[in-house]
Scaffold this motif. Sequence first.
Motif, PDB file in Angstrom:
ATOM      1  N   HIS A   1      49.582  34.324  46.026  1.00 65.74           N
ATOM      2  CA  HIS A   1      48.527  35.614  46.702  1.00 65.74           C
ATOM      3  C   HIS A   1      47.838  35.239  47.161  1.00 65.74           C
ATOM      4  O   HIS A   1      47.379  36.204  47.803  1.00 65.74           O
ATOM      5  N   PHE A   2      47.668  33.735  47.138  1.00 67.65           N
ATOM      6  CA  PHE A   2      46.501  33.089  48.987  1.00 67.65           C
ATOM      7  C   PHE A   2      47.467  33.072  49.817  1.00 67.65           C
ATOM      8  O   PHE A   2      46.469  33.842  51.082  1.00 67.65           O
TER       9      PHE A   2
ATOM     10  N   TRP B   1      40.619  41.798  48.216  1.00 67.39           N
ATOM     11  CA  TRP B   1      41.990  40.342  48.671  1.00 67.39           C
ATOM     12  C   TRP B   1      40.939  39.122  48.072  1.00 67.39           C
ATOM     13  O   TRP B   1      41.148  38.045  47.894  1.00 67.39           O
ATOM     14  N   SER B   2      39.468  38.630  49.008  1.00 71.87           N
ATOM     15  CA  SER B   2      39.180  37.381  49.187  1.00 71.87           C
ATOM     16  C   SER B   2      38.440  37.004  47.824  1.00 71.87           C
ATOM     17  O   SER B   2      38.131  36.333  47.577  1.00 71.87           O
TER      18      SER B   2
ATOM     19  N   GLU C   1      40.399  35.904  45.712  1.00 71.67           N
ATOM     20  CA  GLU C   1      40.836  34.809  45.571  1.00 71.67           C
ATOM     21  C   GLU C   1      39.514  33.793  45.581  1.00 71.67           C
ATOM     22  O   GLU C   1      40.015  32.874  44.275  1.00 71.67           O
TER      23      GLU C   1
END
Length: 101
Positions: free
Chosen positions: A13-14, A85-86, A89
Amino acid sequence: YVPKMWQVWLLRHFYFGRLIRLGYNPMLLDADVVVFTNPFKLMRREFPQMNAFTLDDASAGYTGLNGGTIYVRDAKPGGDTARVWSEFERRAMALINSSAP
């Protein structure tokens, strides 16, 4: 505390997020997913305004999100999808780096 097995699972995912931020259109699929036809034509035709896709998963509880089938297209590197998304994370790393079980 996040077991090492899940930390390794999160790596994909990262990397997915890095591809979004670099301007690519990544697709993430679990190993048990089989694609028999080109899904991109269908998504362009039926959902031209969408830039993030995931499957529904009734077993995922209230979220209903299947994290093993995700596609992001035409996302701007600094745009909303990249920022979401960031944030995912950031939260995952905060959990990994937490000493609380």
